[in-house]
Scaffold this motif. Structure first.
Motif, PDB file in Angstrom:
ATOM      1  N   ALA A 163     -34.742 -20.665  68.381  1.00 50.28           N
ATOM      2  CA  ALA A 163     -35.034 -21.315  67.103  1.00 50.28           C
ATOM      3  C   ALA A 163     -34.102 -22.488  66.815  1.00 50.28           C
ATOM      4  N   LYS A 205     -36.628 -17.598  61.149  1.00 48.36           N
ATOM      5  CA  LYS A 205     -35.642 -18.598  61.556  1.00 48.36           C
ATOM      6  C   LYS A 205     -36.295 -19.965  61.752  1.00 48.36           C
ATOM      7  N   ASP A 206     -37.486 -19.974  62.358  1.00 46.20           N
ATOM      8  CA  ASP A 206     -38.187 -21.255  62.530  1.00 46.20           C
ATOM      9  C   ASP A 206     -38.500 -21.896  61.182  1.00 46.20           C
ATOM     10  N   ARG A 207     -38.912 -21.074  60.227  1.00 49.65           N
ATOM     11  CA  ARG A 207     -39.223 -21.607  58.898  1.00 49.65           C
ATOM     12  C   ARG A 207     -37.973 -22.174  58.242  1.00 49.65           C
ATOM     13  N   HIS A 241     -37.061 -25.487  59.790  1.00 52.51           N
ATOM     14  CA  HIS A 241     -37.965 -26.540  59.322  1.00 52.51           C
ATOM     15  C   HIS A 241     -37.562 -27.028  57.929  1.00 52.51           C
TER      16      HIS A 241
END
Length: 650
Positions: free
Chosen positions: A510, A626-628, A631
């Motif tokens: 991530a 984690k990706d959110r 971002h």
């Protein structure tokens, strides 16, 4: 009266193949309901390799043959897929010795066509060929692949011509025009530098296939029926079958240096069927089978007089229309099988495998029966062969095939490039991957403390990771103090640490491609180190079945941190793996996991599978969060940059 005291008794000749016998396959291993061709042409009508079995079939119009995977035995469907691209009956088929997915076919429509057969065969009829070779003015009767050069194919026709093709470019290399009548057979020597042919003019010829020049010529069998020839490998001798002036069937042995008189000529019987020889260069045995006969005779070739010895014969009450044979790399070494025929019955639609077996008491690999054989790898290209370069075949060990059956098969996708007008063969061969997978893992003989320290040096963690996982590491240290003398507990602790490192790597994905690139080498080292202990541990527990206590698992609540949740997953995975390997009873975290002598139950395997699936789903959810978050931070950073640029311009 003969003086018996003057006779010398030589005793029984020593031979490891004296007691070879033929064994037919069971009914469920045969191929039934096959519409075998009824054409009177004297070809084999069948071809086999370690992947497929091809049989010429009877059709109403045109020509066709079926291709079956070897494992697809039993009764065939009436609507089985066929290769139906020829406008006339198919007379001969041969598999490419260097590509198990490419087959060549000769037909009465004066063409030779190459076909690519996908793995698993096909269900519908196939009419799209790979390459079409046109040149003969009358029907094509026989085809023969070069034994060492890639993409070199010979085709003989009723126009008394032999075309030497470069199938890679679909162009003829040479046209041999020395035969005044119909060509009966042709055979290459071991390295493909010489070609032997028999003709209706009763002459046996040895040619240079590159130039078409006749090297040697002599009278073969004087009978009016067809005669066949086969080169006896690299011995410099030839074996022919034919008919005498009284129409008796006979065989003859010749030296390639002198075709005026045979080394030996013997009468076999007075039957009318054409005899076809099959030579095995590894065992130096030659099999002779007649069309319409029910038996197969076999002989052994030696380097001194009488040059050939009769061994015995395989007897059967069913006549044969044709015989295909398996290359040596496709036989079953664990059964001491040295040759395998595929018999096409003349009276019913049945293809029956016949194995030639040497009786041995031991089931281990027999080195004396299986010398290195020809590998599915060309020794030189067609361009090199045209330049008069000769090489012996590339050899492979048959012991590889006994350990890994897929090692004797090839996977070389082939396609025709219309721009360059030649075949394009991919160099991606799955055999190399299979051979790499089956290699034994190198055992790590370092002490456990050094292995752990070296692994942690390869997998450094951030300060936050160390703080978040401090509790789990402290518990592991307690286990180290308690179970330091237990090797099973040490291996379990090392494996849990390695799995934890792999899961930590998933979290690093991530953070962006840069972090992923930096940690790729560490992940590979972690997986390798994990496999080092697992393979030995599984084997030891499978056969020794110990009953002793293993390390205790410290169950940590997932609410205390991300890495503590991962620690639970690691413990669960380790426990379930142990249960799946040897059968165990799972007890709560306050108790120990004991390995008991109980069979593996389906419910336990299902529970282990569900536990691992739950951990995978949990990790996926964490990665999505984690990706959110990343971002959102990137968007916030972009806004800060824009505001900074606006303020600086103002």
């Amino acid at each position: 009266m003969t003086n018996t005291s003057q006779l010398s008794f030589r005793g029984v000749r020593a031979s490891k193949f004296r007691h070879v016998y033929g064994q037919t396959a069971r009914k469920d291993k045969c191929y039934e309901n096959v519409k075998i061709t009824k054409d009177a042409h004297d070809s084999n009508c069948c071809a086999a390799n370690p992947k497929f079995l091809a049989i010429i079939t009877e059709v109403a119009g045109g020509g066709a043959f079926i291709v079956l995977p070897l494992e697809k035995t039993g009764r065939l469907d009436l609507n089985v897929g066929k290769v139906t691209g020829h406008a006339g009956p198919v007379l001969d088929i041969k598999w490419n010795p260097f590509n198990d997915n490419v087959i060549a076919s000769a037909s009465e429509d004066c063409t030779v066509k190459l076909w690519h057969i996908p793995d698993g065969g096909f269900t519908d009829n196939v009419q799209q060929w790979l390459v079409e070779l046109r040149g003969h003015k009358r029907r094509c009767t026989y085809i023969e692949w070069h034994p060492t050069a890639d993409n070199v194919l010979l085709s003989a026709g009723s126009d008394h011509l032999i075309f030497v093709w470069n199938v890679g470019t679909s162009t003829p290399i040479n046209i041999i025009k020395c035969h005044p009548d119909v060509i009966y057979s042709m055979s290459f020597n071991r390295d493909g530098s010489l070609l032997a042919t028999t003709c209706k003019d009763k002459q046996l010829r040895i040619l240079d296939p590159r130039t078409g020049r006749v090297m040697k010529e002599g009278v073969c069998h004087v009978g009016s029926k067809s005669s066949k020839v086969v080169y006896l490998g690299d011995t410099g001798r030839l074996f022919t079958t034919g008919f005498s002036r009284q129409s008796d069937r006979q065989y003859a042995l010749w030296s390639q240096d002198d075709l005026s008189t045979p080394l030996r000529c013997e009468m076999i019987d007075s039957s009318s069927g054409i005899l076809i020889p099959y030579y095995d260069p590894d065992t130096r045995m030659i099999y002779v089978a007649g069309k319409g006969d029910g038996n197969i005779r076999y002989y052994e070739i030696v380097d001194e007089e009488p040059w050939i010895h009769y061994l015995t014969q395989y007897l059967s009450g069913s006549p044969q229309r044709g015989l295909g044979f398996m290359p040596k790399r496709g036989v079953q070494t664990q059964l001491c099988e040295i040759f395998r025929f595929y018999k096409l019955h003349a009276t019913r639609g049945l293809c029956e495998p016949i194995s030639m077996i040497v009786p041995r008491k031991s089931e281990t690999y027999q080195d004396d029966l299986y010398p290195d054989t020809a590998a599915p790898t060309p020794a030189l290209t067609a361009e090199e062969w045209i330049k008069c370069i000769n090489r012996d075949p590339v050899l492979m060990s048959m012991k590889t095939g006994s350990v890994l059956p897929h090692a004797v098969r090839t996977f070389k996708p082939v396609r025709y490039d219309p721009v360059e007008r030649k075949l394009q063969t991919s160099d991606k061969n799955n055999d190399k991957k299979f051979a790499f997978i089956t290699q034994e893992t190198v055992v790590d003989y370092r002490p456990v403390e050094r292995a752990e320290s070296g692994f942690h040096d390869m997998n450094p963690s951030t300060d936050e990771d160390e703080m978040a996982s401090s509790d789990s590491h402290e518990n592991d240290e307690d286990d180290d103090d308690e179970d330091d003398s237990d090797p099973t507990a040490q291996r379990e602790r090392i494996r849990r640490n390695h799995v934890w490192a792999i899961i930590s790597l998933l979290e690093e994905q991530a953070k962006g491609p840069y972090h992923l690139m930096m940690r790729a080498a560490d992940a590979k080292a972690a997986k390798t180190s994990c496999n080092l202990g697992t393979k030995f541990q599984q084997t030891q527990q499978m056969w020794s079945r110990p009953t002793r206590s293993m390390t205790q698992l410290n169950m940590v609540s997932p609410t205390n941190g991300i890495h503590k949740a991962n620690s639970i997953g690691i413990g669960s995975i380790g426990a379930t793996n142990q249960r799946a390997i040897s059968g165990s009873a799972f007890i709560t975290s306050e108790k120990a996991i004991e390995i008991i002598d109980a069979p593996i139950q389906g419910t336990e395997l299902r529970r282990a599978y569900d536990a691992q699936g739950e951990e995978i789903r949990r990790l996926k959810q964490q990665l999505v969060l984690k990706d959110r978050r990343i971002h959102e931070l990137e968007e916030q950073l972009q806004r800060f940059k824009m505001s900074f640029i606006t303020d600086s311009t103002a």
